[in-house]
Design an enzyme around this catalytic site. Structure first.
Site, PDB file in Angstrom:
ATOM      1  N   ASP A  21       0.860  -1.178   0.000  1.00  0.00           N
ATOM      2  CA  ASP A  21       0.000   0.000   0.000  1.00  0.00           C
ATOM      3  C   ASP A  21       0.896   1.227   0.000  1.00  0.00           C
ATOM      4  OD1 ASP A  21      -3.048   0.757   0.647  1.00  0.00           O
ATOM      5  OD2 ASP A  21      -1.695   2.172   1.657  1.00  0.00           O
ATOM      6  N   LEU A  22       0.629   2.173  -0.898  1.00  0.00           N
ATOM      7  CA  LEU A  22       1.488   3.356  -0.967  1.00  0.00           C
ATOM      8  C   LEU A  22       1.181   4.286   0.206  1.00  0.00           C
ATOM      9  CD1 LEU A  22       1.452   4.182  -4.784  1.00  0.00           C
ATOM     10  CD2 LEU A  22       2.943   2.620  -3.506  1.00  0.00           C
TER      11      LEU A  22
ATOM     12  N   ASP B 284      -4.287   2.632  -4.806  1.00  0.00           N
ATOM     13  CA  ASP B 284      -2.839   2.660  -4.599  1.00  0.00           C
ATOM     14  C   ASP B 284      -2.380   1.389  -3.896  1.00  0.00           C
ATOM     15  OD1 ASP B 284      -4.046   3.188  -2.207  1.00  0.00           O
ATOM     16  OD2 ASP B 284      -2.730   4.837  -1.631  1.00  0.00           O
TER      17      ASP B 284
END
Lengths: 342, 195
Positions: free
Chosen positions: A205-206, A248
Site C-alpha cells: 500500500d502506498l 494505490d
C-alpha cells in the site's frame, strides 16, 4: 415385341471403346492383354501393355486368390481392387466381365478411385483422359474448393485467435499501469495453488499517495502509479505476478519463493526504491510503501482469501509501526487463536 | 450476403483504388466494418451498399465498376484459386459456357451458404448464345461480362460480349464466339499443388 435382354449383344469398335472406357483392358481367353484404353496405357509409357500377360502385370488384391483366367472368370461382375505391379502405390479398382462371341476373353473397366488426385499429378492427366461420365473432374474440383475453403477457415481461426488473445490480455490488464488486474491476480493464485507450488504473497500500500493527488492533481497521481508499476516490475522476476488491485494497492505473487528471509529482503528493497522521490513536471513527489507478507507454506491447504487477509493484516501492522516498512504474517503456533504479529 | 462475395468486392476496390479510398468507401456505405471475413455471413444489402458507395466515392458508373470487378476476379493472381475452380467447368471456352448453369451448384458444393446467380444459357445460332442471369444484385450481368471476357482470354478464345438488357431481376448477355483457338490460353494443369 420385347426383346429378351439376355440376347442383346453390343459390338463396339476400338475408338468407341476408348472413348467409353479410357481405362479398359481387353484380355484374351488365355489372359493376354489384347487392347488397353489410352489412359491406362499412359501408366505404362512407350512399351505399352499390349501382348503382356495380365496376371504378370497386375496383382489382384481383392478378392484374394485370383491368379489366372479361370479365377477371374469366377469373380466376373465383382468389384476388383488391383495393383499395377510397375507403379508404386497406385491402386486401381474395376470390374471384369466375360465377352460374348467365339473368342471369349474378358473386358475389364478400371478407375483410379480415390487415388485419382495423385494419379493426375503423377501422370499429368487432363480432362480428356477421363470418361465423360467419370466424376474425376468433380472430385478434383471439390478437393480444390475444399482446400481453398479450409485455407480461408484456417486464416479466420488465426485472426480470431489473435483477437481473443488480445481481448483476454486486455481483460487481465490494469489499463493505467499495464500491470495485471485483480481478475488476473485471482486466476494466478488459483493456478499456483492448484499446481501445488509454494509462493510468497506481498500486499503493498502506498504511503502519502493521497497527498500527492491532493497537492499536484490526478495527473501527478497517475504518473506516480505508473512509475510505481515500473519499479515493482524491475524489482521482481519475470515469473512473478504484479497486480494493481485498488487505487494505490498492489499485490505481488512470488512463485516458488517461500523463504521469509528472502521475501523480507525483497520487500525492504521495494520500500527503499519507492521512498525515492518521483519527479512529475517541476515537482518532486515523495511517497513510500507499507508492505505485508504471507507465505503459502504456512497454510494447509493454502487459501487465497485467507492469505490475502493475513498479508493485509501484516500490512496494517506496518502502517501502525510507522509506515515505510514491511512485516511478515506469522501464523498461530497451533493453528488456533489470533495470529501473532511482530 | 456471404462474406466471400463482400470480401471479393473489398479486395477489388482496395487493390484497384488503394487502401485509403477503400476506407472512404467503407465509411460512405455505413456497413460498419472495414474488413470482411470471407467465411462469415453479413446482412442482406451489404453488397448493394458497398457498390453504391464505391460508385459515388469513385465517381464511376456502377456498370463499369461491376464489369471491371468481374475481370479482376479471374485475372488477379491472388485469386488464382477462383480461376482454377472456374476452369474445371470445361476444357474449352464453349464447354465452360455450358458449365455456367452448374455454377450455383458448384458454389454450394464448396460452401453451402454461398448463393451465386442463377444462370441459363440458350444457344441462338452457331457460336451465338444468350446468358440469362438472375440475381438479387442489380448489375450482376456486368460482373458476368467482365468475368466471361477474362475467362475467354484465359482459354485463348475470342468472344464478343454485350449487355442485352434487364427485366426484373433478370439480365441478358449476348455472347458471340468468334474463335475458340484464337490465342494460346493460360495453362491449366489439373494437378493441384498444395502448400
Amino acid at each position: 415385341m420385347a426383346r429378351d435382354e439376355d440376347d442383346l449383344t453390343v459390338g463396339l469398335g476400338r475408338a468407341a471403346l476408348d472413348r467409353l472406357m479410357p481405362m479398359h483392358l481387353y484380355l484374351s481367353a488365355g489372359g493376354t492383354i489384347l487392347s488397353a484404353g489410352p489412359t491406362i496405357a499412359r501408366l505404362y509409357g512407350k512399351n505399352g501393355l499390349i501382348g503382356l500377360d495380365f496376371f504378370a502385370t497386375f496383382e489382384i488384391r481383392r478378392p484374394v486368390g485370383i491368379s489366372g483366367p479361370a479365377d477371374l472368370a469366377r469373380v466376373a461382375g465383382a468389384r476388383l481392387i488391383m495393383l499395377p505391379l510397375q507403379t508404386d502405390g497406385l491402386s486401381l479398382r474395376g470390374v471384369a466381365l466375360p465377352l460374348a462371341g467365339a473368342g471369349g476373353g474378358m473386358l475389364l473397366n478400371l478407375s483410379f478411385g480415390i487415388g485419382v488426385v495423385e494419379a493426375v499429378a503423377h501422370y499429368r492427366l487432363t480432362d480428356a483422359d477421363f470418361a465423360v461420365t467419370d466424376l474425376a473432374m468433380e472430385l478434383l474440383y471439390l478437393m480444390e474448393a475444399k482446400a481453398a475453403v479450409t485455407d480461408e477457415l484456417r486464416q479466420l481461426n488465426l485472426r480470431l485467435q489473435g483477437a481473443r488473445d488480445a481481448a483476454e490480455e486486455q481483460a487481465l490488464t490494469d489499463t493505467l499501469t499495464g500491470l495485471r488486474n485483480r481478475r488476473a491476480l485471482d486466476m494466478t493464485l488459483d493456478r499456483v495453488i492448484a499446481e501445488g507450488q509454494s509462493f510468497g504473497l506481498m500486499h503493498i500500500d502506498l504511503d502519502y499517495f493521497k497527498a500527492v493527488n491532493d497537492t499536484y492533481g490526478h495527473a501527478a497521481g497517475d504518473h506516480v502509479l505508473r512509475e510505481v508499476g515500473q519499479a515493482l516490475m524491475s524489482e521482481t522476476r519475470k515469473m512473478d505476478t504484479v497486480a494493481r488491485v485498488g487505487g494505490d494497492e498492489f499485490v505481488i505473487v512470488f512463485k516458488d519463493l517461500a523463504d521469509p528471509g528472502r521475501l523480507s529482503r525483497i520487500a525492504d528493497r521495494i520500500v527503499a526504491r519507492l521512498s525515492l522521490p518521483i519527479s512529475f513536471e517541476d515537482h518532486s513527489c515523495m511517497i513510500s510503501a507499507s508492505i505485508g507478507i504471507s507465505i503459502s507454506t504456512d497454510y494447509d491447504p493454502p487459501d487465497p482469501e485467507r492469505m490475502l487477509d493475513d498479508a493485509d493484516q501484516a500490512l496494517y501492522a506496518s502502517k501502525k509501526a510507522g509506515r515505510g516498512r514491511a512485516q511478515l504474517h506469522h501464523p498461530a503456533p497451533r493453528g488456533d487463536g489470533d495470529p501473532c504479529l511482530n | 450476403m456471404h462474406g466471400l462475395i463482400n470480401r471479393a468486392v473489398q479486395c477489388y476496390l482496395r487493390d484497384t483504388f488503394g487502401a485509403g479510398r477503400w476506407r472512404d468507401i467503407a465509411r460512405e456505405s455505413r456497413i460498419g466494418v472495414e474488413n470482411f471475413e470471407p467465411m462469415l455471413l453479413y446482412p442482406p444489402g451489404t453488397t448493394e451498399a458497398l457498390i453504391t458507395a464505391a460508385s459515388r466515392v469513385m465517381g464511376r458508373p456502377r456498370d463499369a465498376l461491376l464489369e471491371d470487378m468481374g475481370t479482376y476476379l479471374v485475372s488477379n493472381p491472388q485469386l488464382e484459386a477462383l480461376r482454377r475452380l472456374l476452369r474445371f467447368g470445361g476444357s474449352d471456352f464453349e464447354e465452360f459456357l455450358h458449365s455456367l448453369e452448374d455454377l450455383p451448384g458448384r458454389g454450394r458444393l464448396a460452401l453451402p451458404d454461398l448463393a451465386l446467380p442463377d444462370l441459363v444459357l440458350t444457344a441462338r445460332e452457331a457460336g451465338r448464345y444468350r446468358l440469362r442471369c438472375r440475381s438479387d444484385l442489380p448489375g450482376t450481368g456486368y460482373v458476368m461480362i467482365g468475368l466471361l471476357r477474362a475467362m475467354a482470354d484465359d482459354y485463348g478464345a475470342l468472344a464478343l460480349l454485350d449487355y442485352l438488357g434487364a427485366a426484373g431481376d433478370c439480365e441478358d448477355i449476348g455472347i458471340e464466339l468468334l474463335e475458340t483457338g484464337f490465342a494460346e490460353g493460360r495453362a491449366f494443369d489439373l494437378a493441384f499443388r498444395t502448400g
